[in-house]
Scaffold this active site. Structure first.
Site, PDB file in Angstrom:
ATOM      1  N   THR A 211       0.842  -1.197   0.000  1.00  0.00           N
ATOM      2  CA  THR A 211       0.000   0.000   0.000  1.00  0.00           C
ATOM      3  C   THR A 211       0.879   1.250   0.000  1.00  0.00           C
ATOM      4  O   THR A 211       2.090   1.166  -0.277  1.00  0.00           O
ATOM      5  CB  THR A 211      -1.004  -0.028   1.177  1.00  0.00           C
ATOM      6  OG1 THR A 211      -1.916   1.075   1.044  1.00  0.00           O
ATOM      7  CG2 THR A 211      -0.323   0.058   2.530  1.00  0.00           C
ATOM      8  N   ASN A 212       0.310   2.405   0.268  1.00  0.00           N
ATOM      9  CA  ASN A 212       1.071   3.659   0.277  1.00  0.00           C
ATOM     10  C   ASN A 212       0.569   4.552   1.407  1.00  0.00           C
ATOM     11  O   ASN A 212      -0.324   4.173   2.154  1.00  0.00           O
ATOM     12  CB  ASN A 212       0.959   4.351  -1.094  1.00  0.00           C
ATOM     13  CG  ASN A 212      -0.489   4.619  -1.446  1.00  0.00           C
ATOM     14  OD1 ASN A 212      -1.160   5.402  -0.801  1.00  0.00           O
ATOM     15  ND2 ASN A 212      -0.987   3.939  -2.475  1.00  0.00           N
ATOM     16  N   ARG A 213       1.140   5.746   1.509  1.00  0.00           N
ATOM     17  CA  ARG A 213       0.872   6.586   2.681  1.00  0.00           C
ATOM     18  C   ARG A 213      -0.375   7.466   2.566  1.00  0.00           C
ATOM     19  O   ARG A 213      -0.637   8.283   3.431  1.00  0.00           O
ATOM     20  CB  ARG A 213       2.061   7.520   2.933  1.00  0.00           C
ATOM     21  CG  ARG A 213       3.321   6.821   3.362  1.00  0.00           C
ATOM     22  CD  ARG A 213       4.385   7.876   3.636  1.00  0.00           C
ATOM     23  NE  ARG A 213       5.692   7.296   3.814  1.00  0.00           N
ATOM     24  CZ  ARG A 213       6.129   6.772   4.955  1.00  0.00           C
ATOM     25  NH1 ARG A 213       5.339   6.737   6.004  1.00  0.00           N
ATOM     26  NH2 ARG A 213       7.340   6.267   5.030  1.00  0.00           N
ATOM     27  N   SER A 214      -1.157   7.327   1.511  1.00  0.00           N
ATOM     28  CA  SER A 214      -2.326   8.210   1.356  1.00  0.00           C
ATOM     29  C   SER A 214      -3.335   7.970   2.487  1.00  0.00           C
ATOM     30  O   SER A 214      -3.702   6.833   2.773  1.00  0.00           O
ATOM     31  CB  SER A 214      -2.990   7.942   0.011  1.00  0.00           C
ATOM     32  OG  SER A 214      -4.212   8.628  -0.047  1.00  0.00           O
ATOM     33  N   ALA A 277      -4.573   7.412  -4.330  1.00  0.00           N
ATOM     34  CA  ALA A 277      -3.223   6.999  -4.699  1.00  0.00           C
ATOM     35  C   ALA A 277      -3.321   5.530  -5.102  1.00  0.00           C
ATOM     36  O   ALA A 277      -3.418   4.647  -4.250  1.00  0.00           O
ATOM     37  CB  ALA A 277      -2.280   7.195  -3.522  1.00  0.00           C
TER      38      ALA A 277
END
Ligand code: CTP
Length: 429
Positions: A211-214, A277
């Site tokens: 996943t990502n930091r959004s 994102a």
């Protein structure tokens, strides 16, 4: 200060339910958000909460007795009613709802409801058996037919200790619906807007994801700001945040789930704002069982495959907004995305700045379109969202005008006419 409540004149009607104490938080949050709040109380409400409490919070005297010759508010109640932007009755008892339905006028709330042309929002709170009674249901229906917005009641534990539907709707829900009602005739009224939010999660095995930091906060702010200008909003979200009131939320997890949900919603939309994102790659061979260290040995390489570009896959006649979160060459990358995605606008931000972007409540953006770029100051995300909507509202209006014009030669209305929005009914409980 800005936001949906700034400078608005709200009349808060409080009737005699045990939930009257919750109206104090509502009055406080509205006042803190810049609204001018005048409280109208029935006599029985004053037995649960004192008028002084509301006065302390709103800095304005609560109106409790229309016949008090010493009360300037009582004398000016018609002027208050005429200046109001909205009358919110929270909590509304069964008795008060009956008075509103019948047009009786013998307390500050019911009198004002007749004297004002402002929209009426009613938040019932009572015992579940009372709410379900055909008389109460009929009265609530009468108010809906006259254009009132009924919010709640919610299901849960009631003052009696029993479970059921009768709780006053929560403050977030009430504030969201008040903002939506205030903006119902805004410049996006009747427009369908799809917004995506959050970072997608791509499974690696049953326990792990890429996943990502959004955080999803920017997309949620866009959804709320569009709602507060009258739009019919679908929010496709992979963020864990609670859905904003008055917005249709579609929960997804992976890029592929988001693609399908966005495609479906965008087919009948005027605009798509892709704040999510989205993963560009996902594990090519997700494992059905939890991977063990022994599977990787001293190091592990993951095989990844490309996901589809969701925004580029939506037809360009929808007004499309891309986001570009970059660490280098911000404007060059934003201009490239404008072209490659068929977007009309790119909201670009530099993720290396502190206090803006991922997880923050503020954002520092550049808006890039075919004519050039504009730098915005550091803004609360709601205001940054409003700046994006300011730019696309005229594009949406032009698109809607074009679809209303007859197709040349056929005399038929334009081919891409939008399905009517699902409308209020889907949001009402
Ligand atoms: N986007 C999308 N589908 C994807 C990837 C991105 O719709 N599979 C959207 C994002 O929601 C955003 C815009 O495209 O609105 C730009 O996303 P970004 O990740 O910055 O760009 P990419 O297209 O992935 O390009 P790059 O990796 O080269 O920066």
């Amino acid at each position: 200060m800005s936001g949906p409540f700034h400078g608005k004149r709200i009349l808060l009607g409080v009737s005699g339910s045990i939930a009257a104490y919750k109206a104090v938080e509502l009055a406080s949050r509205l006042t803190q958000s810049g609204a001018l709040v005048d409280t109208l109380m029935t006599h029985s409400a004053t037995r649960f909460v004192t008028p002084l409490t509301f006065r302390g919070i709103t800095h304005r005297a609560a109106l409790t007795d229309l016949f008090d010759p010493d009360s300037p508010e009582a004398i000016e109640h018609v002027a208050l009613a005429q200046a109001a932007d909205l009358l919110a009755v929270a909590p509304a008892t069964a008795h008060l709802i009956a008075k509103l339905a019948l047009g009786l006028a013998d307390d500050p709330i019911s009198v004002t409801a007749l004297a004002t042309a402002a929209p009426l929002l009613v938040a019932p709170a009572m015992d579940a058996g009372m709410w379900e009674h055909p008389a109460v249901q009929r009265n609530a229906q009468t108010l809906i037919e006259r254009g009132a917005v009924i919010v709640g009641p919610d299901e849960g534990r009631l003052a009696s200790g029993l479970m059921g539907r009768g709780r006053l709707a929560g403050a977030d829900e009430l504030l969201g619906r008040i903002a939506q009602t205030l903006g119902a005739n805004g410049d996006l009224a009747g427009c369908a807007v799809v917004v995506s939010a959050g970072g997608t999660r791509e499974p690696l095995d049953p326990a792990r994801v890429l996943t990502n930091r959004s955080s999803g906060k920017m997309g949620y702010a866009v959804a709320e700001a569009a709602r507060d200008r009258g739009a019919d909003v679908t929010l496709v979200t992979s963020a864990g945040l609670p859905a904003p009131a008055g917005v249709r939320a579609v929960r997804v997890e992976t890029a592929e789930e988001m693609r399908r949900a966005v495609q479906e919603a965008a087919a009948s939309a005027d605009a798509l704002v892709m704040a999510a994102a989205v993963a560009d790659y996902r594990p090519a061979f997700p494992s059905a069982r939890k991977m063990k260290k022994a599977d990787g040995g001293d190091g592990l390489s993951l095989a990844l495959e490309r996901t589809e570009d969701i925004l580029a896959g939506v037809p360009d006649d929808v007004v499309k907004v891309a986001f570009a979160a970059e660490s280098d060459d911000l404007l060059a990358n934003a201009r490239a995305k404008l072209r490659s995605k068929g977007a009309r606008l790119v909201a670009a931000n530099d993720i290396t700045l502190t206090g803006a972007g991922f997880g923050a409540d503020a954002n520092k953006m550049w808006l890039v379109d075919a004519d050039g770029e504009t730098e915005l100051p550091l803004l609360p995300k709601y205001d940054a969202a409003a700046a994006i909507l300011d730019r696309i509202a005229p594009l949406i209006a032009a698109r809607r005008d074009a679809s209303r014009r007859p197709v040349q030669g056929s005399g038929e209305p334009g081919a891409r006419r939008r399905k009517p929005p699902a409308g209020e009914a889907a949001w009402r409980r």
